[in-house]
Design an enzyme around this catalytic site. Structure first.
Site: not given
Ligand code: PGA
Length: 252
Positions: A9, A11, A96, A98, A168, A174, A213, A234
């Site tokens: 991903n 992003k 997701h 986010e 996730e 992150g 992560s 990510g």
């Protein structure tokens, strides 16, 4: 045998030329990793077309990071599932954290996006996961259960057979903080149980990816767990070498 998947991903990272280089790097090194691993890269919309070109002739699949909830029409700034499918996408990441957190995506929106994805023969990678507060309050099981019941339970049996799930934990995304392999296994097994309550034996075939992560140094330990079928990556997906090294984490 469940599919083993390592999905990147990207992003909101990379300019088109950088994305093409990254994709080419993945294609070039792909042969060093077991052909049993299905690699997927999910660049920004703006370079899907160029990355599709770079992936041609390889078995690395293309995905998008989102799609619109509507089929077409007056929705300024949105990108329809049919459009990304036309560019060669086979997958689309939906839900997701986010998107849920910064763009207000709710289960109601996600039901519509799932419908659009399936209508356009895209395989959704549906994300679930709790935030830190929920984890500390011991509510993580309830949170992922609701995220599954409110969206995945609305799928038909046929649609469910195509689905990929990504667990996730928001506190691990992150942050450099990874769930331990045991924590991942515990909740992946739980997710599979929740899926089985609705879809029965088909739940045993659903790939459930871990995200948050995940990196070359911890992938092997996490992927070795019974109910972990790969990763949604990510930061570490932005370097071909790291992304491929994560794929090498598969030892089963
Ligand atoms: P991360 O992101 O690997 O950078 O933690 C994972 C994701 O959000 O998909």
């Amino acid at each position: 045998m469940r599919k083993k998947i390592v999905a990147g991903n990207w992003k909101m990272n990379t300019l088109p030329a950088e994305g093409v280089e990254l994709a080419k790097g993945v294609v070039a090194g792909r042969g060093e990793v077991c052909s049993c691993v299905n690699f997927i890269v999910c660049p920004p919309f703006t370079h899907l077309s160029q990355v599709a070109e770079a992936l041609k002739g390889s078995d690395v699949a293309l995905g998008a990071q989102n799609c619109a909830a509507e089929a077409k029409g007056a929705y300024t700034g949105e990108v329809a599932a049919s459009m990304i499918a036309a560019l060669g996408c086979k997958y689309v990441i939906l839900g997701h954290s986010e998107r849920r957190q910064y763009y207000g995506e709710t289960s109601a929106t996600l039901n519509k996006k799932m419908e659009q994805a399936y209508a356009n023969h895209l395989t959704p990678i549906y994300c679930v996961g709790e935030n830190l507060e929920e984890r500390e309050a011991g509510k993580h099981f309830d949170v992922v259960k609701a995220q599954i019941e409110e969206v995945v339970y609305n799928l038909t049996e046929e649609q469910f057979k195509e689905l990929v799930i990504a667990y996730e934990p928001v506190w691990a995304i992150g942050t450099g903080k990874t769930a331990t392999a045991d924590q991942a296994q515990e909740i992946h097994a739980y997710i599979r149980k929740v899926l089985a309550a609705k879809f029965g034996a088909a739940a045993a075939e659903c790939p459930i990816l871990y995200g948050g992560s995940c990196k070359p140094s911890n992938a092997a330990e996490i992927f070795a767990k019974e109910d972990v079928d790969g990763g949604l990556i990510g930061g570490a997906a932005l370097k071909a070498e790291d992304f491929l090294a994560i794929g090498k984490g598969f030892q089963k």
